[in-house]
Motif scaffolding. Structure first.
Motif, mmCIF file in Angstrom:
data_model
loop_
_atom_site.group_PDB
_atom_site.id
_atom_site.type_symbol
_atom_site.label_atom_id
_atom_site.label_comp_id
_atom_site.label_asym_id
_atom_site.label_seq_id
_atom_site.Cartn_x
_atom_site.Cartn_y
_atom_site.Cartn_z
ATOM 1 N N MET A 171 0.834 -1.212 0.000
ATOM 2 C CA MET A 171 0.000 0.000 0.000
ATOM 3 C C MET A 171 0.863 1.254 0.000
ATOM 4 S SD MET A 171 -3.204 0.581 -0.115
ATOM 5 C CE MET A 171 -4.328 1.945 0.046
ATOM 6 N N ARG A 172 1.993 1.206 0.708
ATOM 7 C CA ARG A 172 2.873 2.365 0.783
ATOM 8 C C ARG A 172 3.500 2.665 -0.578
ATOM 9 N NH1 ARG A 172 7.928 2.892 5.060
ATOM 10 N NH2 ARG A 172 8.481 5.058 4.553
ATOM 11 N N VAL A 173 3.844 1.628 -1.337
ATOM 12 C CA VAL A 173 4.441 1.810 -2.657
ATOM 13 C C VAL A 173 3.430 2.441 -3.613
ATOM 14 C CG1 VAL A 173 5.499 0.618 -4.603
ATOM 15 C CG2 VAL A 173 6.024 -0.118 -2.282
ATOM 16 N N LYS A 174 2.175 2.020 -3.547
ATOM 17 C CA LYS A 174 1.139 2.590 -4.403
ATOM 18 C C LYS A 174 0.923 4.072 -4.097
ATOM 19 C CE LYS A 174 -1.523 -1.654 -5.209
ATOM 20 N NZ LYS A 174 -2.849 -2.297 -5.045
ATOM 21 N N ARG A 175 0.934 4.415 -2.802
ATOM 22 C CA ARG A 175 0.757 5.811 -2.426
ATOM 23 C C ARG A 175 1.935 6.654 -2.915
ATOM 24 N NH1 ARG A 175 1.232 5.566 2.858
ATOM 25 N NH2 ARG A 175 -0.824 4.631 3.158
ATOM 26 N N GLN A 176 3.143 6.113 -2.834
ATOM 27 C CA GLN A 176 4.319 6.854 -3.293
ATOM 28 C C GLN A 176 4.274 7.086 -4.809
ATOM 29 O OE1 GLN A 176 7.990 4.928 -2.313
ATOM 30 N NE2 GLN A 176 9.222 6.740 -2.717
ATOM 31 N N LYS A 177 3.848 6.083 -5.567
ATOM 32 C CA LYS A 177 3.722 6.252 -7.014
ATOM 33 C C LYS A 177 2.664 7.304 -7.348
ATOM 34 C CE LYS A 177 5.195 1.636 -8.500
ATOM 35 N NZ LYS A 177 4.779 0.375 -9.175
ATOM 36 N N LYS A 178 1.590 7.303 -6.584
ATOM 37 C CA LYS A 178 0.525 8.285 -6.810
ATOM 38 C C LYS A 178 1.026 9.700 -6.538
ATOM 39 C CE LYS A 178 -4.437 8.565 -5.849
ATOM 40 N NZ LYS A 178 -5.517 8.036 -4.992
ATOM 41 N N ASN A 179 1.814 9.864 -5.483
ATOM 42 C CA ASN A 179 2.364 11.182 -5.171
ATOM 43 C C ASN A 179 3.339 11.639 -6.246
ATOM 44 O OD1 ASN A 179 0.884 11.159 -2.787
ATOM 45 N ND2 ASN A 179 2.585 10.366 -1.564
ATOM 46 N N ARG A 180 4.204 10.745 -6.719
ATOM 47 C CA ARG A 180 5.163 11.103 -7.762
ATOM 48 C C ARG A 180 4.431 11.468 -9.057
ATOM 49 N NH1 ARG A 180 10.312 9.107 -6.289
ATOM 50 N NH2 ARG A 180 10.461 9.582 -4.049
ATOM 51 N N ARG A 181 3.317 10.788 -9.354
ATOM 52 C CA ARG A 181 2.538 11.109 -10.550
ATOM 53 C C ARG A 181 1.947 12.521 -10.447
ATOM 54 N NH1 ARG A 181 -1.012 7.325 -10.156
ATOM 55 N NH2 ARG A 181 0.418 5.688 -10.839
ATOM 56 N N THR A 182 1.513 12.902 -9.246
ATOM 57 C CA THR A 182 0.970 14.249 -9.043
ATOM 58 C C THR A 182 2.050 15.309 -9.228
ATOM 59 O OG1 THR A 182 -0.629 13.342 -7.477
ATOM 60 C CG2 THR A 182 -0.264 15.711 -7.419
ATOM 61 N N VAL A 183 3.223 15.065 -8.674
ATOM 62 C CA VAL A 183 4.332 16.023 -8.827
ATOM 63 C C VAL A 183 4.726 16.147 -10.294
ATOM 64 C CG1 VAL A 183 6.732 16.484 -8.191
ATOM 65 C CG2 VAL A 183 5.141 15.605 -6.478
ATOM 66 N N ARG A 184 4.722 15.024 -11.015
ATOM 67 C CA ARG A 184 5.074 15.054 -12.437
ATOM 68 C C ARG A 184 4.055 15.868 -13.232
ATOM 69 N NH1 ARG A 184 4.729 9.978 -13.443
ATOM 70 N NH2 ARG A 184 6.683 9.495 -12.400
ATOM 71 N N PHE A 185 2.780 15.806 -12.841
ATOM 72 C CA PHE A 185 1.746 16.587 -13.519
ATOM 73 C C PHE A 185 2.051 18.082 -13.427
ATOM 74 C CE2 PHE A 185 -2.176 19.063 -12.908
ATOM 75 C CZ PHE A 185 -2.779 18.875 -14.148
#
Length: 284
Positions: free
Chosen positions: A1-15
């Motif tokens: 679950m922690r890895v999924k949340r980290q990927k989601k945060n990185r995707r937001t920063v990339r946006f």
């Protein structure tokens, strides 16, 4: 679950980095509630935690109005005030202290030209900014930090800027009409008056509607000319050196002949006599 949340945060920063030009080191603007949450939950050091969340180095900022608001809250927020005073101060041109939310909304503006991330625990303030400003929002949840996903307003703004960049402007439409008229006239054998306008090169903009460059421009290193050392002529051997080389060769050949002469001579040999004494042979 922690890895999924980290990927989601990185995707937001990339946006935000791709669509609105956010760059490292990321600037995080903190209000009093966010600083108090970091101090009370002992989320230290805050800059390293935020850099892990955003995937890059960060700089923390606050405003004078936020410091004045923390000072009014009394002793319960004394540690938060000391921590906020250690942060860099963003410029807010307010002679008299305003409420923190009004001050921060004026510093950010609608387009957020300074590219600030905002850290706040005020849910209503976050909800307001999502509808009217291009600001990525950070908040604390227990002992961790989270980043809000892009809102519908922010996504529509990104799509509009992309649409404006892809469609032709009025100036480009007029230029296209003139060019088509010129091509038709040249095919019929007629000249046009505006031929000189097309000799000037066209300048193409590499920025989108929000003033953000689509891709970095690199300067090519082109060869300026041949290497001057490779073009130098070879130096000829001088005549003074030639006889010296001959004399050296003659001396070497003479030395070899002397060695051969020495080897040609026979050495004197002694033979042992029958009596057991050694001596030279006697001739009768």
């Amino acid at each position: 679950m922690r890895v999924k949340r980290q990927k989601k945060n990185r995707r937001t920063v990339r946006f935000f980095t791709v669509c609105f030009g956010f760059r490292q080191p990321f600037k995080v603007l903190c209000d009093g509630t966010f600083v108090h949450h970091l101090v009370s939950k002992e989320i230290t050091p805050a800059d390293t935690v935020l850099s892990e969340l955003l995937g890059g180095p960060v700089k923390l900022f606050t405003t004078r109005c936020v410091l004045a608001e923390l000072q009014k809250l009394g002793k319960d927020y004394s540690e938060s005030l000391e921590a906020a005073q250690m942060l860099s101060t963003a410029t807010c041109e307010h002679e008299e202290a305003k409420p923190a939310d009004e001050c921060l909304s004026e510093v950010l503006g609608v387009k957020n030209s300074e590219h600030f991330f905002l850290g706040t625990q005020d849910f209503e303030f976050r909800k307001k900014l999502q509808k009217e400003s291009i600001v990525p929002l950070l908040y604390g949840l227990n002992n961790s930090l989270q980043i809000d996903q892009p809102s519908d307003f922010q996504r529509e703004t990104a799509k509009d800027s992309e649409r404006k960049r892809l469609t032709m402007t009025d100036a480009e439409k007029r230029m296209l009409e003139k060019q088509t008229a010129r091509i038709l006239a040249s095919s019929r054998g007629e000249g046009t008056v505006d031929d000189e306008q097309w000799e000037a090169p066209r300048v193409v903009s590499t920025r989108n509607g929000l003033g953000v460059k689509d891709r970095p421009q690199f300067k090519r290193n082109r060869a300026k000319g041949p290497n001057p050392l490779s073009c130098m002529k070879k130096k000829k051997a001088s005549d003074s050196k030639r006889p010296q080389s001959k004399s050296k060769a003659e001396s070497r050949s003479g030395g070899q002949e002397e060695k051969k002469g020495e080897t040609g001579t026979k050495k004197r040999s002694r033979q042992r006599s029958r009596n057991g004494k050694s001596g030279p042979d006697r001739t009768e």
